[in-house]
Design an enzyme around this catalytic site. Structure first.
Site, PDB file in Angstrom:
ATOM      1  N   TRP A 100      59.328  40.690  37.613  1.00 27.42           N
ATOM      2  CA  TRP A 100      59.782  41.368  38.833  1.00 27.42           C
ATOM      3  C   TRP A 100      59.498  40.508  40.060  1.00 27.42           C
ATOM      4  CZ3 TRP A 100      62.991  44.297  36.781  1.00 27.42           C
ATOM      5  CH2 TRP A 100      62.706  44.984  35.596  1.00 27.42           C
ATOM      6  N   ASP A 167      55.036  45.239  45.930  1.00 25.91           N
ATOM      7  CA  ASP A 167      55.785  46.062  44.980  1.00 25.91           C
ATOM      8  C   ASP A 167      54.757  46.792  44.117  1.00 25.91           C
ATOM      9  OD1 ASP A 167      57.249  47.151  42.902  1.00 25.91           O
ATOM     10  OD2 ASP A 167      58.162  45.259  42.267  1.00 25.91           O
ATOM     11  N   LYS A 191      57.754  55.874  37.432  1.00 26.72           N
ATOM     12  CA  LYS A 191      56.524  55.612  36.682  1.00 26.72           C
ATOM     13  C   LYS A 191      55.490  56.716  36.956  1.00 26.72           C
ATOM     14  CE  LYS A 191      58.119  51.308  36.014  1.00 26.72           C
ATOM     15  NZ  LYS A 191      58.601  50.742  34.757  1.00 26.72           N
TER      16      LYS A 191
END
Length: 354
Positions: A100, A167, A191
């Protein structure tokens, strides 16, 4: 049979939230209307959006500190470019700890120079880089707090004179941090917060409005702030479920309470990984994630037997990502000790049978 869902995301949410949300799908607030058919401009939904934004700041300890919370669309992937669009004028620094981070770097390069401050790519991202120096005169420094695929987590965040962007998609609301150290936080909901479809953005207002380029309205944080996160039709159901989850977390005792539970779950499974000779962990011990435990079998000949055993025990979603292989147990906030114990029991049974 009870299902133990270790999926990396979209993933498990609290049962109380599932029940309340399912009722709201049929009839929200005794209105005779479903939550997904009410107007996003109605008082009912405006109240939901305001409560969700307020709870996010409250739980992070950022109320009254110059931050705004937004619920946007496009996932963290859109934030990879949106952060750079709003903040990058000349040069930004990125810490590359996984897939990511790598994707975020790629997007940022469209808007200015990117300095890769540190990387763990040399060992397939199984550790968090340390001992690096942060250059001066950066527009911001970007990091990824938890790496879902590789099972690593930053324990000590970099100190920088530049704004810190993070992030936090896979560990938001899971542990106590001084969140005021960050100027911009973003996290996909799927999540620890809600279903896929919305992304929480928490931004300190004083870092905005300093670039010369014109930003398209949908990608401009200031536009979304001015419209109360309602510039366009928001993802109504995803925001509603996120609000319910944040309520649940607050009632539980907030981040301190869930951190205590998360540490117990992580200790249980990592103890088994370390003590059971049939398994080995993937991530460096000091960088292990409390959210995602990654591990492999020492002897791949046992794979078929182990896979059969965990499936028969009602366990779901523990296959590792293709980048790592093996197994991954995602233990987000709503995961219970009972479910973690169920997986650990299967791992122990495999050792006894082998």
């Amino acid at each position: 049979m009870k299902k133990h869902n270790f999926s990396a995301g979209p993933c498990i949410l609290p049962q109380e939230v599932f029940k309340e949300a399912s009722q709201a799908l049929l009839d929200y607030n005794d209105s005779g209307l479903s939550i997904i058919e009410i107007s996003h401009r109605s008082k009912d939904f405006v109240d939901i959006m305001e409560e969700a934004r307020s709870l996010a700041l409250e739980l992070l300890g950022l109320e009254g500190k110059g931050y705004k919370a937004l619920f946007l669309q496009g996932g963290a992937s859109t934030q990879f470019l949106m952060a750079a669009y709003n903040l990058l004028t000349s040069k930004a620094g990125y810490i590359n700890t996984g897939s990511w981070s790598d994707k975020a770097i790629k997007e940022a390069k469209l808007f200015g120079k990117v300095v890769e401050i540190a990387s763990s790519k040399d060992a397939n991202y199984n550790y968090i880089p340390k001992g690096y120096e942060i250059p001066d005169s950066l527009d911001y420094v970007h990091c990824t707090s938890n790496n879902t695929i590789f099972g690593t987590q930053i324990k000590d965040f970099p100190a920088s004179n530049s704004p810190l962007v993070c992030d936090m998609s896979s560990d938001i609301f899971s542990r106590q941090l001084d969140f005021s150290k960050f100027s911009l936080i973003y996290a996909g909901a799927q999540k620890n917060m809600g279903p896929a479809g919305t992304t929480l953005v928490v931004v300190k207002e004083d870092i905005l409005g300093k670039i010369n380029r014109q930003i398209p309205s949908m990608l401009d944080y200031q536009v979304h702030i001015s419209k109360g996160s309602m510039f366009n039709t928001p993802p109504v159901f995803a925001v509603y479920v996120s609000m319910l989850t944040l309520r649940w977390l607050k009632q539980l005792g907030g981040i301190p309470a869930i951190e205590e539970l998360n540490e117990k779950k992580a200790k249980l499974i990592y103890s088994e990984i370390d003590l059971n000779p049939l398994f080995k962990g993937f991530a460096a011990n000091e960088d292990r994630s409390t959210m995602n435990a990654t591990f492999t079998l020492v002897n791949e000949d046992l794979k078929e037997t182990f896979d059969t055993m965990w499936k028969e025990a009602g366990i779901n979603g523990v296959n590792g990502h293709r980048s790592v292989g093996g197994y991954r147990a995602s233990m987000y906030n709503a995961m219970t000790m009972e479910s973690v114990a169920a997986l650990v029991d299967v791992m122990g049974d495999l050792e006894r049978k082998a």
